[in-house]
Scaffold this motif. Structure first.
Motif, PDB file in Angstrom:
ATOM      1  N   PHE A 154     -44.648  25.672  12.719  1.00  0.00           N
ATOM      2  CA  PHE A 154     -44.309  26.884  11.993  1.00  0.00           C
ATOM      3  C   PHE A 154     -42.806  27.126  11.974  1.00  0.00           C
ATOM      4  CE2 PHE A 154     -45.197  30.610   9.809  1.00  0.00           C
ATOM      5  CZ  PHE A 154     -44.588  31.700  10.383  1.00  0.00           C
ATOM      6  N   SER A 155     -42.184  27.223  13.148  1.00  0.00           N
ATOM      7  CA  SER A 155     -40.754  27.507  13.214  1.00  0.00           C
ATOM      8  C   SER A 155     -40.188  26.902  14.497  1.00  0.00           C
ATOM      9  CB  SER A 155     -40.521  29.020  13.189  1.00  0.00           C
ATOM     10  OG  SER A 155     -39.140  29.318  13.259  1.00  0.00           O
ATOM     11  N   ILE A 156     -39.416  25.847  14.318  1.00  0.00           N
ATOM     12  CA  ILE A 156     -38.893  25.120  15.488  1.00  0.00           C
ATOM     13  C   ILE A 156     -37.736  25.881  16.117  1.00  0.00           C
ATOM     14  CG2 ILE A 156     -37.728  23.028  16.245  1.00  0.00           C
ATOM     15  CD1 ILE A 156     -39.334  21.485  14.185  1.00  0.00           C
ATOM     16  N   ILE A 157     -37.797  26.012  17.431  1.00  0.00           N
ATOM     17  CA  ILE A 157     -36.704  26.604  18.196  1.00  0.00           C
ATOM     18  C   ILE A 157     -35.703  25.503  18.546  1.00  0.00           C
ATOM     19  CG2 ILE A 157     -36.081  27.808  20.324  1.00  0.00           C
ATOM     20  CD1 ILE A 157     -38.968  28.978  20.252  1.00  0.00           C
ATOM     21  N   ASP A 158     -36.178  24.472  19.194  1.00  0.00           N
ATOM     22  CA  ASP A 158     -35.339  23.301  19.422  1.00  0.00           C
ATOM     23  C   ASP A 158     -36.207  22.077  19.686  1.00  0.00           C
ATOM     24  OD1 ASP A 158     -34.448  24.540  22.703  1.00  0.00           O
ATOM     25  OD2 ASP A 158     -35.944  23.024  22.234  1.00  0.00           O
ATOM     26  N   MET A 159     -35.579  20.923  19.584  1.00  0.00           N
ATOM     27  CA  MET A 159     -36.209  19.648  19.929  1.00  0.00           C
ATOM     28  C   MET A 159     -35.240  18.903  20.826  1.00  0.00           C
ATOM     29  SD  MET A 159     -37.891  18.322  16.337  1.00  0.00           S
ATOM     30  CE  MET A 159     -38.885  17.043  17.139  1.00  0.00           C
ATOM     31  N   GLY A 160     -35.790  18.053  21.650  1.00  0.00           N
ATOM     32  CA  GLY A 160     -34.875  17.333  22.518  1.00  0.00           C
ATOM     33  C   GLY A 160     -35.572  16.309  23.384  1.00  0.00           C
ATOM     34  N   TRP A 161     -34.818  15.844  24.381  1.00  0.00           N
ATOM     35  CA  TRP A 161     -35.266  14.772  25.247  1.00  0.00           C
ATOM     36  C   TRP A 161     -35.111  15.146  26.718  1.00  0.00           C
ATOM     37  CZ3 TRP A 161     -37.503  10.543  23.115  1.00  0.00           C
ATOM     38  CH2 TRP A 161     -37.341  10.376  21.736  1.00  0.00           C
ATOM     39  N   TYR A 162     -36.107  14.765  27.477  1.00  0.00           N
ATOM     40  CA  TYR A 162     -36.091  14.869  28.926  1.00  0.00           C
ATOM     41  C   TYR A 162     -36.410  13.484  29.479  1.00  0.00           C
ATOM     42  CZ  TYR A 162     -36.031  19.974  28.675  1.00  0.00           C
ATOM     43  OH  TYR A 162     -35.663  21.274  28.442  1.00  0.00           O
ATOM     44  N   ARG A 163     -36.140  13.290  30.751  1.00  0.00           N
ATOM     45  CA  ARG A 163     -36.475  12.011  31.372  1.00  0.00           C
ATOM     46  C   ARG A 163     -36.963  12.225  32.790  1.00  0.00           C
ATOM     47  NH1 ARG A 163     -30.356   9.408  31.889  1.00  0.00           N
ATOM     48  NH2 ARG A 163     -29.627  10.767  33.586  1.00  0.00           N
ATOM     49  N   GLN A 164     -37.729  11.242  33.241  1.00  0.00           N
ATOM     50  CA  GLN A 164     -38.242  11.293  34.605  1.00  0.00           C
ATOM     51  C   GLN A 164     -38.195   9.902  35.208  1.00  0.00           C
ATOM     52  OE1 GLN A 164     -42.168  13.015  34.998  1.00  0.00           O
ATOM     53  NE2 GLN A 164     -41.825  13.472  37.150  1.00  0.00           N
ATOM     54  N   ALA A 165     -37.409   9.771  36.270  1.00  0.00           N
ATOM     55  CA  ALA A 165     -37.309   8.519  37.005  1.00  0.00           C
ATOM     56  C   ALA A 165     -38.341   8.525  38.125  1.00  0.00           C
ATOM     57  CB  ALA A 165     -35.905   8.363  37.574  1.00  0.00           C
ATOM     58  N   PRO A 166     -38.715   7.352  38.625  1.00  0.00           N
ATOM     59  CA  PRO A 166     -39.707   7.288  39.699  1.00  0.00           C
ATOM     60  C   PRO A 166     -39.283   8.116  40.915  1.00  0.00           C
ATOM     61  CG  PRO A 166     -39.354   5.125  38.777  1.00  0.00           C
ATOM     62  CD  PRO A 166     -38.316   6.014  38.153  1.00  0.00           C
ATOM     63  N   GLY A 167     -40.196   8.956  41.382  1.00  0.00           N
ATOM     64  CA  GLY A 167     -39.918   9.765  42.559  1.00  0.00           C
ATOM     65  C   GLY A 167     -39.047  10.972  42.319  1.00  0.00           C
ATOM     66  N   LYS A 168     -38.703  11.226  41.051  1.00  0.00           N
ATOM     67  CA  LYS A 168     -37.831  12.361  40.741  1.00  0.00           C
ATOM     68  C   LYS A 168     -38.518  13.309  39.774  1.00  0.00           C
ATOM     69  CE  LYS A 168     -33.442  10.011  41.512  1.00  0.00           C
ATOM     70  NZ  LYS A 168     -32.089   9.728  40.963  1.00  0.00           N
ATOM     71  N   GLN A 169     -37.973  14.534  39.697  1.00  0.00           N
ATOM     72  CA  GLN A 169     -38.509  15.501  38.753  1.00  0.00           C
ATOM     73  C   GLN A 169     -38.004  15.219  37.346  1.00  0.00           C
ATOM     74  OE1 GLN A 169     -37.425  19.386  40.341  1.00  0.00           O
ATOM     75  NE2 GLN A 169     -39.384  19.553  41.409  1.00  0.00           N
ATOM     76  N   ARG A 170     -38.759  15.698  36.362  1.00  0.00           N
ATOM     77  CA  ARG A 170     -38.326  15.577  34.982  1.00  0.00           C
ATOM     78  C   ARG A 170     -37.078  16.433  34.782  1.00  0.00           C
ATOM     79  NH1 ARG A 170     -42.848  15.892  30.349  1.00  0.00           N
ATOM     80  NH2 ARG A 170     -43.707  14.407  31.844  1.00  0.00           N
ATOM     81  N   GLU A 171     -36.100  15.873  34.054  1.00  0.00           N
ATOM     82  CA  GLU A 171     -34.842  16.580  33.858  1.00  0.00           C
ATOM     83  C   GLU A 171     -34.420  16.551  32.401  1.00  0.00           C
ATOM     84  OE1 GLU A 171     -31.775  14.642  36.109  1.00  0.00           O
ATOM     85  OE2 GLU A 171     -31.837  12.813  34.900  1.00  0.00           O
ATOM     86  N   LEU A 172     -33.624  17.544  32.047  1.00  0.00           N
ATOM     87  CA  LEU A 172     -33.075  17.622  30.703  1.00  0.00           C
ATOM     88  C   LEU A 172     -32.109  16.471  30.451  1.00  0.00           C
ATOM     89  CD1 LEU A 172     -32.316  19.224  28.034  1.00  0.00           C
ATOM     90  CD2 LEU A 172     -30.499  20.238  29.416  1.00  0.00           C
ATOM     91  N   VAL A 173     -32.201  15.883  29.258  1.00  0.00           N
ATOM     92  CA  VAL A 173     -31.193  14.920  28.809  1.00  0.00           C
ATOM     93  C   VAL A 173     -30.326  15.592  27.749  1.00  0.00           C
ATOM     94  CG1 VAL A 173     -30.772  12.706  27.697  1.00  0.00           C
ATOM     95  CG2 VAL A 173     -32.682  12.962  29.309  1.00  0.00           C
ATOM     96  N   GLY A 174     -30.925  16.042  26.659  1.00  0.00           N
ATOM     97  CA  GLY A 174     -30.186  16.717  25.613  1.00  0.00           C
ATOM     98  C   GLY A 174     -31.130  17.359  24.630  1.00  0.00           C
ATOM     99  N   THR A 175     -30.722  18.499  24.087  1.00  0.00           N
ATOM    100  CA  THR A 175     -31.532  19.198  23.091  1.00  0.00           C
ATOM    101  C   THR A 175     -30.655  19.664  21.940  1.00  0.00           C
ATOM    102  OG1 THR A 175     -31.262  21.346  24.175  1.00  0.00           O
ATOM    103  CG2 THR A 175     -33.193  20.055  24.806  1.00  0.00           C
ATOM    104  N   VAL A 176     -31.305  19.949  20.799  1.00  0.00           N
ATOM    105  CA  VAL A 176     -30.594  20.448  19.627  1.00  0.00           C
ATOM    106  C   VAL A 176     -31.447  21.532  18.986  1.00  0.00           C
ATOM    107  CG1 VAL A 176     -31.508  18.540  18.221  1.00  0.00           C
ATOM    108  CG2 VAL A 176     -29.520  19.839  17.420  1.00  0.00           C
ATOM    109  N   THR A 177     -30.806  22.657  18.667  1.00  0.00           N
ATOM    110  CA  THR A 177     -31.515  23.769  18.036  1.00  0.00           C
ATOM    111  C   THR A 177     -31.611  23.550  16.526  1.00  0.00           C
ATOM    112  OG1 THR A 177     -29.541  25.073  17.596  1.00  0.00           O
ATOM    113  CG2 THR A 177     -30.557  25.313  19.780  1.00  0.00           C
ATOM    114  N   GLY A 178     -32.361  24.418  15.884  1.00  0.00           N
ATOM    115  CA  GLY A 178     -32.471  24.346  14.433  1.00  0.00           C
ATOM    116  C   GLY A 178     -31.136  24.545  13.737  1.00  0.00           C
ATOM    117  N   GLY A 179     -30.256  25.302  14.390  1.00  0.00           N
ATOM    118  CA  GLY A 179     -28.936  25.526  13.827  1.00  0.00           C
ATOM    119  C   GLY A 179     -27.938  24.446  14.141  1.00  0.00           C
ATOM    120  N   GLY A 180     -28.360  23.464  14.931  1.00  0.00           N
ATOM    121  CA  GLY A 180     -27.497  22.325  15.216  1.00  0.00           C
ATOM    122  C   GLY A 180     -26.736  22.397  16.526  1.00  0.00           C
ATOM    123  N   SER A 181     -26.953  23.448  17.321  1.00  0.00           N
ATOM    124  CA  SER A 181     -26.284  23.540  18.618  1.00  0.00           C
ATOM    125  C   SER A 181     -26.928  22.571  19.596  1.00  0.00           C
ATOM    126  CB  SER A 181     -26.380  24.960  19.163  1.00  0.00           C
ATOM    127  OG  SER A 181     -25.726  25.868  18.310  1.00  0.00           O
TER     128      SER A 181
END
Length: 120
Positions: free
Chosen positions: A29-56
């Motif tokens: 319906f209406s995207i707030i943002d899209m992006g990427w996260y990653r998770q290495a073995p034995g570690k928590q999932r973490e933010l890599v990078g995101t981009v909003t609909g406005g390009g931020s």
């Protein structure tokens, strides 16, 4: 129902590059943002990078200057260009979609993950 399909992972040598892509389909319906996260073995999932609909964009400090996230709003796709890869970038990378539903409820979707391995 919304689906996220990722592609582009693999094995690369240190200093190399990879590009990940994620395509979203379904009732979006209406995207707030899209992006990427990653998770290495034995570690928590973490933010890599995101981009909003406005390009931020926002990035983890560990990838600033090496990774670039971009969106194609018309196609509901998000990409991650990864340059100068390091062994510590090895992880499963997940695409994330943060969106409003038809009743303005907040919805979050995850892709199935794609493996990135940086090794000589």
């Amino acid at each position: 129902q919304v689906q996220l399909v990722e592609s582009g992972g693999g094995l690369v040598q240190p200093g190399g590059s990879l590009r990940l892509s994620c395509a979203a389909s379904g009732s979006i319906f209406s995207i707030i943002d899209m992006g990427w996260y990653r998770q290495a073995p034995g570690k928590q999932r973490e933010l890599v990078g995101t981009v909003t609909g406005g390009g931020s964009t926002s990035y983890a400090d560990s990838v600033k200057g090496r990774f670039t996230v971009s969106r194609d709003n018309a196609k509901n796709t998000v990409s991650l260009q990864m340059n100068n890869l390091k062994p510590e970038d090895t992880a499963v990378y997940y695409c994330k979609l943060d969106t409003y539903g038809s009743r303005w409820q907040r919805l979050i979707y995850w892709g199935q993950g794609t493996q990135v391995t940086v090794s000589s």
